[in-house]
Scaffold this active site. Structure first.
Site, short mmCIF file in Angstrom:
data_model
loop_
_atom_site.label_atom_id
_atom_site.label_comp_id
_atom_site.label_asym_id
_atom_site.label_seq_id
_atom_site.Cartn_x
_atom_site.Cartn_y
_atom_site.Cartn_z
CG ASP A 90 -1.97 0.94 1.10
OD1 ASP A 90 -2.17 1.34 0.00
OD2 ASP A 90 -2.94 1.22 2.02
CG ASP A 125 -6.02 5.60 -3.44
OD1 ASP A 125 -4.83 4.99 -2.85
OD2 ASP A 125 -6.99 5.01 -3.03
CB ALA A 193 -12.58 5.05 1.03
CB CYS A 276 -12.62 -23.15 16.28
SG CYS A 276 -11.41 -23.28 15.00
CB CYS A 278 -8.03 -24.03 14.04
SG CYS A 278 -7.99 -22.98 15.64
CB CYS A 281 -9.87 -24.30 18.76
SG CYS A 281 -9.82 -22.67 18.51
#
Length: 483
Positions: A90, A125, A193, A276, A278, A281
């Site tokens: 960015d 921008d 934005a 969860c 994962c 978890c």
């Protein structure tokens, strides 16, 4: 047509694609985790373990710190972050939106991104926030377009260049910006934005912004939704044609002790169980995470696992042709998301242009399903059915019926169609037996139109006893309605 983006599968306005970059090809849709070069919660070198193919970082922050700048200029961006895959940078626009001014020019930040070896660079921008006066939005958009054109003239090497679409909440400005910058052939088109809209749960307006931006763009180019990082809204955004996402949410939420799921967010201190599977978890209890010295690190890792799990589910849904069913499921997780779903279907006519004509089985998930592109497409094609002689319209569950020249099945939300098509998509739809008013109304509208398109035929409509709707009065005037 984009030379760096190949679309391999489609569903609704969403797609699976292959984005070619200087450091490899990325399969979209995907999320680019944000890497803060000053504070790396999870090392970039670990990101592939979670499913990340591409990262995003801030070139302005790198340029402002001597140590980071010197290493990036000497060894390159990829060495600085220790990541060998594609990296987008960015430009400092976020800092510009927060602080109102930054100490760098558009030309300087573009040259810096080129020099350090960014795969995708972003011009400086102006991210005009929502709800500003139109005069400000127009003025800042004019400046943004000038800077984008300036940047396009500076980038002719292998670095890809993003062309952000701005225009605040003015949909005509968004479409105008997208159309204008498309003429200059950028490689990736971020929609900018929109974070304030997401932070305030203004998802219906986010839908307006995405669709208006997409309308001004070539449908074959990759689109990036800047700052979108919560998995709850990924399916919706993908269905509208977004391919790339980025966010620091995984780390920011973790710092605030928040636990992300695809249905919303929990505060870890309010959890008794971890819903969860994962690696974090399954190896920790909720109490262990709460009390851990590295609680933020554990939560950040969980948040990333959940983020990429949702991306994989979305891609599988696109391949199977049931993305909109996933969207409807996700949008019932919050009232503002449900508003966004309704807003999305107000654009069904636009979505239908890109939605494949053939998929797997249509699953009815609620009243909003009656607004899907498949139903709209059927409505548009009613004139293709030519009915002559007598015709019986029967419920799809009815197996015995009077003889006639034409056997038609009535099935909400579509309406009436020849029985021989009952096993053909989308008429093989799985629907509810207790039809809701929205679905029944749409089916009756289509049935009435079909009858009106064939005025010389004699129609008998066999009505289920449980079916009641004001449109039956109109139907009774043009057909013999029986129970």
């Amino acid at each position: 047509m984009s030379s760096i983006f190949e679309i391999t599968h489609k569903d609704a306005a969403g797609r699976i694609g292959k984005l070619k970059t200087p450091h490899g090809t990325v399969e979209t849709p995907t999320v680019m985790p944000v890497i803060n070069p000053n504070l790396q919660v999870i090392k970039p070198s670990e990101m592939r373990d979670f499913g990340a193919q591409m990262l995003i970082t801030n070139s302005y922050i790198i340029s402002r710190r001597d140590e980071l700048r010197e290493k990036a200029l000497k060894d390159g961006l990829h060495s600085l972050l220790d990541f060998d895959g594609p990296i987008m940078t960015d430009s400092g626009s976020f800092q510009l939106s927060v602080y109102g001014d930054i100490e760098i020019t558009n030309e300087q930040i573009i040259e810096f991104q080129k020099t350090i070896g960014s795969d995708v660079g972003v011009p400086l921008d102006i991210p005009t926030p929502p709800d500003v006066p139109r005069s400000r939005a127009e003025s800042e958009l004019e400046t943004t377009i000038k800077r984008l054109i300036e940047a396009r003239g500076m980038v002719n090497d292998e670095m890809l260049l993003a062309g952000p679409v701005q225009g605040s909440t003015y949909t005509d400005l968004r479409e105008k910006c997208a159309s204008t910058i498309s003429e200059h052939k950028f490689d990736v088109y971020p929609i900018g934005a929109v974070v304030p809209l997401m932070e305030s749960y203004r998802y219906a307006e986010l839908v307006d912004v995405i669709v208006s931006s997409k309308k001004g763009l070539d449908p074959t180019v990759p689109v990036h939704l800047f700052g979108a990082g919560h998995p709850m809204m990924f399916a919706l955004a993908v269905a509208l044609g977004c391919d790339l996402f980025d966010s620091a949410a995984y780390a920011l939420y973790a710092k605030d002790r928040r636990y992300i799921t695809s249905k919303g967010t929990y505060h870890i201190d309010n959890l008794s169980y971890l819903p969860c599977s994962c690696p974090i978890c399954v190896s920790h209890t909720a109490e262990e995470v709460k009390k851990a010295d590295n609680c933020s690190d554990l939560l950040a890792r969980h948040n990333l696992y959940v983020t990429f799990e949702e991306i994989r589910l979305i891609k599988q849904s696109i391949k199977e042709g049931n993305l909109l069913e996933l969207v409807e499921l996700r949008c019932r997780s919050h009232p503002r998301m449900l508003e966004a779903l309704k807003r999305m279907y107000s654009y069904s006519d636009w979505i239908e242009k890109y939605d494949p004509a053939s998929k797997s089985t249509f699953f009815y998930c609620g009243p909003e399903s009656s607004q899907r592109p498949e139903v709209l497409r059927f409505s548009k094609r009613l004139e293709r059915f030519t009915i002559k002689g007598t015709a019986v319209i029967r419920p799809f569950s009815m197996r015995t019926y009077p003889e006639s020249d034409n056997d038609l099945i009535f099935k909400a939300p579509f309406g009436s169609f020849p029985a021989e098509l009952s096993e053909v998509y989308p008429f093989n739809a799985e629907v509810i037996n207790d039809t809701d008013l929205e679905s029944l109304g749409k089916a009756l509208e289509n049935t009435i139109r079909l009858i009106e398109l064939n005025p010389d035929a004699e129609f008998t409509f066999i009505k289920g006893k449980e079916l009641e709707h004001p449109l039956f009065e109109k139907l009774e005037k043009i057909a013999d309605v029986k129970e």
